[in-house]
Scaffold this motif. Structure first.
Motif, PDB file in Angstrom:
ATOM      1  N   LEU A  53       0.824  -1.197   0.000  1.00 28.19           N
ATOM      2  CA  LEU A  53       0.000   0.000   0.000  1.00 28.19           C
ATOM      3  C   LEU A  53       0.859   1.247   0.000  1.00 28.19           C
ATOM      4  O   LEU A  53       1.941   1.282   0.577  1.00 28.19           O
ATOM      5  CB  LEU A  53      -0.908   0.004   1.240  1.00 28.19           C
ATOM      6  CG  LEU A  53      -1.668  -1.316   1.468  1.00 28.19           C
ATOM      7  CD1 LEU A  53      -2.563  -1.173   2.671  1.00 28.19           C
ATOM      8  CD2 LEU A  53      -2.458  -1.694   0.242  1.00 28.19           C
ATOM      9  N   SER A  54       0.342   2.289  -0.626  1.00 26.08           N
ATOM     10  CA  SER A  54       1.072   3.555  -0.606  1.00 26.08           C
ATOM     11  C   SER A  54       0.768   4.296   0.678  1.00 26.08           C
ATOM     12  O   SER A  54      -0.279   4.112   1.294  1.00 26.08           O
ATOM     13  CB  SER A  54       0.655   4.423  -1.805  1.00 26.08           C
ATOM     14  OG  SER A  54      -0.721   4.741  -1.713  1.00 26.08           O
ATOM     15  N   GLU A  75       2.032   4.040   3.631  1.00 25.41           N
ATOM     16  CA  GLU A  75       1.846   3.178   4.781  1.00 25.41           C
ATOM     17  C   GLU A  75       2.744   3.595   5.926  1.00 25.41           C
ATOM     18  O   GLU A  75       3.725   4.312   5.760  1.00 25.41           O
ATOM     19  CB  GLU A  75       2.158   1.728   4.400  1.00 25.41           C
ATOM     20  CG  GLU A  75       3.630   1.482   4.101  1.00 25.41           C
ATOM     21  CD  GLU A  75       3.835   0.202   3.328  1.00 25.41           C
ATOM     22  OE1 GLU A  75       2.941  -0.164   2.549  1.00 25.41           O
ATOM     23  OE2 GLU A  75       4.877  -0.417   3.503  1.00 25.41           O
ATOM     24  N   SER A 129      -5.250   2.075  -0.921  1.00 20.19           N
ATOM     25  CA  SER A 129      -4.344   3.103  -0.397  1.00 20.19           C
ATOM     26  C   SER A 129      -5.121   4.048   0.499  1.00 20.19           C
ATOM     27  O   SER A 129      -6.348   4.161   0.418  1.00 20.19           O
ATOM     28  CB  SER A 129      -3.697   3.891  -1.546  1.00 20.19           C
ATOM     29  OG  SER A 129      -4.675   4.531  -2.334  1.00 20.19           O
TER      30      SER A 129
END
Length: 622
Positions: free
Chosen positions: A473-474, A476, A615
């Motif tokens: 995930l971006s 994070e 995200s």
């Protein structure tokens, strides 16, 4: 009575020599510090109290100016003929390892091996005096207690101290005693076993532990953790600890205390992550590793991409959702298996996960364990057919088969060896390996297809959905990050040096939201669609999450321009597990609160491999 070292003579009917006791551990393939972590934590877990979290700590300590107190209390040591040179071992530069547990029952029971225990487990004599007794802990991690030899082996002089506060209480509830294993030796015509104890030597010439207030006074002089807070547990001190080599064989040097602490933390993560995942009763272990008293908590396994799939698979097994290892003869239920996917190619450079990593490359392994849920080993399986994917699995023995798997373990409990087994034990152990390999083949779509040619069996469906990637995930945030540089001990334990971190918003509690397991193909009113499960961690702030789905090209890239007239997958909606919240959009606002699970629905595109992404867009944390 006087406090001193006492050397054991050979009894007329025979005794166990010290050399044989140490050799019972064998020659483990694992690093000795890893063996120490495994054995010590196993002992602590077997002694956990019904309520509370077991606290386990390892402190790497240089004696420095404190060496004077140690020398005053522990010298003179045993006779030189036994090869226990405490005078050389107790120097300012000497390192001791202090391994502590709390919220355990301590080493209780009788003080002497010849006394019968009445209602209390004889832990003290089993650990300090006896060797080779069968385990009396149902479904415990240990078997015959040979693993305690690692404490002596790590000491350059084979000597330890044990300070314990037992749940039984009373005058003998607090006990402190030393023990050493050297070489058998002789004094004139009298032969000695090479075993020694430090304590109160009574009139009958048998050593006993220092008790009560005197034990507390000795502990304070040595600056051991002690039990001033009244909790029960045990401190084991390895004198003149050998920290092992660092670097390649041609360029090896001894680990520094900081390097040893980082390696110990890494060993805890890879070997004991399962004890960090709370069970249905909230039972778990909490780990801290320190240097000279400055301790740092070991990060949670879910904060690492490498360990998160294993943790998720264990939760599946605990929830009864794993595949059953069934047999036609007893034990008919011998274990359970589950597997979870992760992203490949994202191995962390953080020292705390890399230092003791047991395998190279992306995970394609199954963590095998018995009922006690201590990792035995990582059984390699086939690589995932999609090079973008990794996976972690868990195989856990059943209660009925636990003793059979235990019989296949060497003293270090790091393998299941079928050679030499017979009967049910051999059948269960060999069959378990075959069962796991078959499960992996079916889930990865590389085994025989159920339903025959043209059938739509589980293996074929698994192959069809193999590209559904629970992607990193971006934005994070990894639980336990402290922002330290990853080059040293502080950074090695908690550096923000993981993969995919783009300086996103830090959640006040919990970690990153993540996709769980393998997305599924579902049909509703004759229309196929895809559904993925997203776990959202607890937080004190509201967050906006966004889901996306995309077609993946053969080379692994994202399809940016679909062919003319081709269908494009799209997110349909978010839905809570209970079904009471449905948001028909790709984004959703999650209110502050506890951890929650969500479904994400997407349209199905025939003859295409797709990938989900989730995200965090914004949060109220600013």
């Amino acid at each position: 009575m006087s406090v001193r070292w006492w050397s054991q003579p050979f009894a007329p009917e025979g005794s166990a020599a010290a050399e044989g006791i140490v050799k019972q551990l064998g020659r483990p393939a694992l690093d000795p510090l890893t063996v120490l972590v495994r054995e010590a934590a196993q002992n602590s877990w077997d002694a956990h109290l019904p309520d509370g979290v077991v606290e386990f700590r390892v402190d790497v300590r240089v004696l420095g100016d404190d060496v004077h107190a140690w020398r005053e209390l522990l010298l003179p040591g045993p006779q030189s003929g036994s090869n226990v040179d405490l005078d050389k071992a107790l120097r300012p530069e000497s390192v001791v390892l202090v391994i502590s547990d709390r919220n355990t029952r301590g080493l209780g029971g009788p003080l002497r091996a010849g006394e019968r225990s009445h209602g209390e487990t004889p832990d003290f004599v089993q650990f300090i005096r006896n060797v080779g007794e069968p385990s009396d802990h149902e479904f415990g991690g240990g078997t015959y207690g040979f693993g305690k030899g690692i404490f002596y082996r790590l000491s350059q002089v084979g000597a330890i101290l044990v300070d314990t506060h037992t749940a039984a209480g009373g005058a003998s509830g607090r006990r402190l005693m030393g023990a050493a294993l050297g070489h058998s030796w002789h004094l004139d015509d009298r032969l000695f076993t090479g075993r020694h104890w430090w304590g109160l030597v009574a009139k009958d010439d048998v050593p006993d532990p220092v008790l009560a207030e005197q034990a507390d006074a000795v502990s304070k002089r040595l600056k051991l953790p002690g039990f001033a807070d009244g909790r029960t547990g045990t401190d084991i001190v390895v004198l003149a600890a050998d920290l092992g080599p660092n670097g390649s064989e041609t360029n090896a040097r001894e680990r520094t205390p900081q390097e040893a602490a980082t390696f110990i933390s890494s060993s805890i993560l890879w070997n004991l992550w399962s004890k960090m995942v709370p069970d249905q009763h909230g039972h778990r272990m909490h780990f801290v590793v320190g240097v000279d008293g400055a301790g740092v908590p070991v990060p949670e396994p879910d904060s690492f991409d490498e360990l998160a799939p294993f943790a998720e698979a264990l939760r599946e097994v605990r929830a009864g959702k794993g595949a059953a290892y069934s047999r036609t003869v007893p034990p008919k239920h011998a274990g359970s298996f589950a597997m979870a996917l992760g992203a490949a190619g994202g191995e962390s450079t953080r020292l705390v996960i890399a230092a003791a990593r047991p395998f190279e490359g992306p995970s394609h392994h199954v963590a095998r364990m018995r009922v006690a849920e201590l990792v035995v080993d990582y059984l390699p399986g086939p690589l995932h057919p999609d090079p973008r994917l990794a996976y972690g699995g868990v195989f856990k023995a059943s209660e009925d088969a636990d003793a059979l798997f235990a019989s296949a373990e060497p003293p270090t409990h790091d393998d299941w060896v079928s050679k030499g087994l017979s009967g049910a034990a051999r059948g269960v152990v060999v069959g378990a390996r075959t069962f796991v390999q078959k499960q992996l083949d079916e889930r990865l779509g590389i085994g025989p297809q159920a339903g025959g040619p043209g059938g739509q069996g589980l293996g074929q469906l698994s192959a069809l959905l193999a590209g559904l990637v629970p992607a990193r995930l971006s934005g994070e945030h990894k639980t336990g990050d402290t922002g330290h540089d990853a080059g040293g001990f502080g950074g090695g334990l908690g550096s923000n040096g993981g993969n995919g971190s783009n300086g996103g918003t830090t959640l006040r509690r919990g970690g990153k939201p993540r996709l769980i397991g393998t997305p599924m193909l579902r049909v509703h009113q004759q229309q196929p669609y895809l559904v993925a499960v997203v776990k959202v961690p607890a937080a004190d702030v509201a967050r906006v999450l966004s889901a996306d789905v995309e077609v993946v090209l053969e080379g692994g890239g994202r399809e940016s321009e679909p062919p003319l007239g081709a269908s494009v997958p799209r997110i349909m909606q978010w839905q809570s597990f209970s079904g009471d919240v449905v948001v028909q959009d790709k984004t959703i606002r999650i209110s502050p609160g506890e951890e929650s699970d969500w479904y994400v629905f997407a349209t199905h595109v025939p003859d295409a491999v797709v990938r989900f992404r989730v995200s965090q867009v914004t949060s109220d944390a600013g």
